[in-house]
Design an enzyme around this catalytic site. Structure first.
Site, PDB file in Angstrom:
ATOM      1  N   ASN A   9       0.864  -1.185   0.000  1.00 16.15           N
ATOM      2  CA  ASN A   9       0.000   0.000   0.000  1.00 16.15           C
ATOM      3  C   ASN A   9       0.897   1.230   0.000  1.00 16.15           C
ATOM      4  O   ASN A   9       1.489   1.564   1.023  1.00 16.15           O
ATOM      5  CB  ASN A   9      -0.898  -0.040   1.247  1.00 16.15           C
ATOM      6  CG  ASN A   9      -1.739   1.220   1.383  1.00 16.15           C
ATOM      7  OD1 ASN A   9      -1.795   2.049   0.474  1.00 16.15           O
ATOM      8  ND2 ASN A   9      -2.403   1.364   2.525  1.00 16.15           N
ATOM      9  N   LYS A  11       0.094   4.259  -0.285  1.00 14.54           N
ATOM     10  CA  LYS A  11      -0.552   5.436   0.301  1.00 14.54           C
ATOM     11  C   LYS A  11      -0.351   6.645  -0.624  1.00 14.54           C
ATOM     12  O   LYS A  11      -0.277   6.472  -1.839  1.00 14.54           O
ATOM     13  CB  LYS A  11      -0.056   5.678   1.726  1.00 14.54           C
ATOM     14  CG  LYS A  11      -0.159   4.395   2.556  1.00 14.54           C
ATOM     15  CD  LYS A  11       0.011   4.594   4.025  1.00 14.54           C
ATOM     16  CE  LYS A  11      -0.123   3.249   4.730  1.00 14.54           C
ATOM     17  NZ  LYS A  11      -0.051   3.347   6.184  1.00 14.54           N
ATOM     18  N   HIS A  95      -9.478   1.129   5.144  1.00 15.83           N
ATOM     19  CA  HIS A  95      -8.180   1.340   5.800  1.00 15.83           C
ATOM     20  C   HIS A  95      -8.364   2.295   6.977  1.00 15.83           C
ATOM     21  O   HIS A  95      -9.189   3.206   6.915  1.00 15.83           O
ATOM     22  CB  HIS A  95      -7.176   1.928   4.786  1.00 15.83           C
ATOM     23  CG  HIS A  95      -5.776   1.900   5.320  1.00 15.83           C
ATOM     24  ND1 HIS A  95      -5.306   2.853   6.193  1.00 15.83           N
ATOM     25  CD2 HIS A  95      -4.751   1.029   5.136  1.00 15.83           C
ATOM     26  CE1 HIS A  95      -4.056   2.558   6.521  1.00 15.83           C
ATOM     27  NE2 HIS A  95      -3.696   1.455   5.882  1.00 15.83           N
ATOM     28  N   GLU A  97      -6.769   4.738   7.933  1.00 14.42           N
ATOM     29  CA  GLU A  97      -6.613   6.164   7.589  1.00 14.42           C
ATOM     30  C   GLU A  97      -7.881   6.695   6.934  1.00 14.42           C
ATOM     31  O   GLU A  97      -8.230   7.869   7.105  1.00 14.42           O
ATOM     32  CB  GLU A  97      -5.376   6.335   6.688  1.00 14.42           C
ATOM     33  CG  GLU A  97      -4.087   6.141   7.490  1.00 14.42           C
ATOM     34  CD  GLU A  97      -2.934   5.517   6.715  1.00 14.42           C
ATOM     35  OE1 GLU A  97      -2.940   5.533   5.474  1.00 14.42           O
ATOM     36  OE2 GLU A  97      -2.010   4.996   7.377  1.00 14.42           O
ATOM     37  N   GLU A 167      -4.975  -4.760  10.757  1.00 10.15           N
ATOM     38  CA  GLU A 167      -3.947  -3.733  10.931  1.00 10.15           C
ATOM     39  C   GLU A 167      -4.196  -2.978  12.231  1.00 10.15           C
ATOM     40  O   GLU A 167      -5.006  -2.044  12.261  1.00 10.15           O
ATOM     41  CB  GLU A 167      -3.992  -2.736   9.766  1.00 10.15           C
ATOM     42  CG  GLU A 167      -3.716  -3.349   8.411  1.00 10.15           C
ATOM     43  CD  GLU A 167      -3.208  -2.304   7.419  1.00 10.15           C
ATOM     44  OE1 GLU A 167      -2.144  -2.556   6.841  1.00 10.15           O
ATOM     45  OE2 GLU A 167      -3.854  -1.250   7.243  1.00 10.15           O
ATOM     46  N   GLY A 173       2.851   2.577  10.684  1.00  4.87           N
ATOM     47  CA  GLY A 173       3.786   3.683  10.488  1.00  4.87           C
ATOM     48  C   GLY A 173       4.526   4.103  11.744  1.00  4.87           C
ATOM     49  O   GLY A 173       5.139   5.167  11.786  1.00  4.87           O
ATOM     50  N   SER A 212       3.809  -1.810  10.262  1.00  3.37           N
ATOM     51  CA  SER A 212       5.264  -1.832  10.432  1.00  3.37           C
ATOM     52  C   SER A 212       5.907  -3.176  10.085  1.00  3.37           C
ATOM     53  O   SER A 212       6.829  -3.633  10.757  1.00  3.37           O
ATOM     54  CB  SER A 212       5.644  -1.406  11.852  1.00  3.37           C
ATOM     55  OG  SER A 212       5.255  -0.066  12.089  1.00  3.37           O
TER      56      SER A 212
END
Ligand code: 13P
Length: 249
Positions: A9, A11, A95, A97, A167, A173, A212
């Site tokens: 991904n 992003k 996701h 985000e 996730e 991240g 990560s």
């Protein structure tokens, strides 16, 4: 046998020239690979060009989002047919985000999942708890709710098409990855919850871990019985790291 998937991904990273450079580098570093299945998810703007570059190669293309309607007056949005016709096979939905910054609820994710399946895209449905939820002992409650809501009213036929990605938000991240055991515990919980609804079919669904993942920790995570692959963010932008992750699988 469940399909092993390593998905990158990207992003909101990579202009088109940068995207092509990264894909060329990956092709020469990884070569042909059928198992695991490798899925690249560049930003919308790079999909067409990356699709052209991937012709004849073993990699699959994924989008990072799509809209919940097939066409119409929805300025700025992208419909599934637009993705399908340029060679996109997968779409990341829900996701964290998107949930956090664009207010996507389980209901919205569910609409998108249904439309993706109906139109022929394979949804990678993301779920995961935040740090404070984990600390309050609510991981299973949160993950269970997101799972049920995002996959609400899916028939067995529809459910067969789904890929899940666990996730944990606190691991995205941050460099703070879940240990293989922590991740396995939640992956098992997810599969058992799906078994209650879909019985044996739940044993066929691929559940990816994301948060990560690196070339260094991938092997341990991917060795766990219910972890069927990885959804990789930062490390998917680095040729050596992403290559290592693919090789670990
Ligand atoms: P990182 O691998 O950068 O933690 O991102 C994970 C992720 O969000 C993939 O979708």
């Amino acid at each position: 046998m469940r399909l092993k998937i390593i998905a990158g991904n990207w992003k909101m990273n990579k202009t088109n020239p940068e995207a092509l450079e990264l894909v060329r580098g990956l092709i020469s570093s990884v070569g042909h690979v059928d198992n695991p299945r490798v899925v690249l998810c560049p930003p919308f703007t790079a999909l067409s060009e990356v699709a052209r570059l991937l012709k004849g190669h073993s990699y699959f293309l994924g989008a990072q989002n799509m809209y919940s309607k097939e066409s119409g007056a929805f300025t700025g949005e992208i419909a599934p047919a637009m993705l399908l016709t340029i060679g996109v096979s997968y779409v990341i939905l829900g996701h964290s985000e998107r949930r956090e910054y664009f207010s996507e609820s389980d209901g919205i994710v569910n609409e998108k999942v249904k439309l993706a399946i109906k139109t022929g895209l394979i949804p990678i449905v993301c779920i995961g708890e935040k740090l404070e939820e984990r600390e309050q002992g609510k991981t299973e409650e949160v993950v269970g709710r997101q799972l049920d809501g995002s996959l609400a009213n899916l028939s067995e036929e529809e459910f067969r098409k789904v890929v899940i990605a666990y996730e944990p938000v606190w691991a995205i991240g941050t460099g703070r990855t879940a240990t293989p055991e922590m991740a396995q515990e939640v992956h098992r919980f997810i599969r058992e919850r799906l078994e209650k609804r879909y019985s044996e079919l739940a044993r066929q669904v691929s559940i990816l871990y994301g948060g990560s993942v690196t070339g260094e920790n991938a092997h341990g995570l991917l060795s766990m019985p219910d972890i069927d692959g990885a959804l990789v963010g930062g490390a998917s932008l680095k040729i050596d790291q992403f290559t290592k992750i693919i090789k670990s699988a």
